[in-house]
Design a protein around this motif. Structure first.
Motif, mmCIF file in Angstrom:
data_model
loop_
_atom_site.group_PDB
_atom_site.id
_atom_site.type_symbol
_atom_site.label_atom_id
_atom_site.label_comp_id
_atom_site.label_asym_id
_atom_site.label_seq_id
_atom_site.Cartn_x
_atom_site.Cartn_y
_atom_site.Cartn_z
ATOM 1 N N VAL A 84 -0.181 -27.465 2.644
ATOM 2 C CA VAL A 84 -0.906 -27.170 1.411
ATOM 3 C C VAL A 84 -0.627 -28.285 0.395
ATOM 4 O O VAL A 84 0.532 -28.569 0.097
ATOM 5 N N ASN A 87 -1.687 -29.961 -5.420
ATOM 6 C CA ASN A 87 -2.679 -29.542 -6.412
ATOM 7 C C ASN A 87 -3.376 -28.237 -6.026
ATOM 8 O O ASN A 87 -4.192 -27.725 -6.773
ATOM 9 N N SER A 88 -3.017 -27.688 -4.864
ATOM 10 C CA SER A 88 -3.537 -26.379 -4.447
ATOM 11 C C SER A 88 -2.481 -25.287 -4.592
ATOM 12 O O SER A 88 -2.648 -24.193 -4.060
ATOM 13 N N TRP A 132 -8.097 -27.532 -11.213
ATOM 14 C CA TRP A 132 -8.872 -27.786 -9.996
ATOM 15 C C TRP A 132 -10.224 -28.408 -10.350
ATOM 16 O O TRP A 132 -10.644 -29.390 -9.747
#
Length: 159
Positions: A84, A87-88, A132
């Motif tokens: 992952v 930034n997620s 995001w």
């Protein structure tokens, strides 16, 4: 989610903050991966408490280290195990120094004083969405500016 365990015994029954269990299971039901990044001088007690609370199956990774580790180490390991991107990830913590360090990695981070509750979750999801969207806009600008595809709308894309 779980209150401090440093001053507690493995024999005790721990408790979660009021909204924590509902939040954990709601996120899991939506297919959102959840990991633990915890620093404790008693990681064995922390792991025992997670077992006693019957929430171990909720987490795809558990990075529980002794108190002299850096929170960034936890996130490096979570990233390595799960793939992952930083930034997620959305991170909640009660120490500002952890928020600062992990934010620099690209993780959306929320400072909480009284555990993760619905208000903190709402704040985190809002900030994550904003980050995001900003990231996606930057990617689109980069693609337009540096694309070699003549069908892009950027006039300088062929230069």
């Amino acid at each position: 989610m779980v209150q401090f365990c440093e001053c507690r015994s493995k024999r005790e029954m721990p408790s979660l903050y009021p909204h924590a269990k509902g939040i954990l299971y709601a996120l899991k039901d939506k297919g959102i991966d959840i990991a633990i990044a915890s620093r404790s001088p008693t990681p064995d007690i922390a792991k025992t408490f997670i077992d006693k609370l019957s929430i171990k199956s909720v987490f795809i990774a558990q990075e529980i280290f002794s108190s002299w580790s850096h929170k960034t180490d936890h996130f490096q390991k979570i990233h390595s195990r799960t793939g992952v991107p930083f930034n997620s990830m959305l991170f909640f913590d009660d120490e500002n120094r952890n928020i600062q360090a992990v934010t620099k990695m690209g993780v959306t981070s929320i400072l909480v004083n009284d555990g993760v509750n619905l208000g903190a979750l709402r704040e985190g999801l809002t900030k994550f969405s904003e980050n995001w969207n900003a990231s996606e806009k930057n990617k689109q600008k980069w693609r337009t500016k540096f694309s070699k595809n003549p069908n892009t709308s950027g006039k300088d894309s062929q230069e």
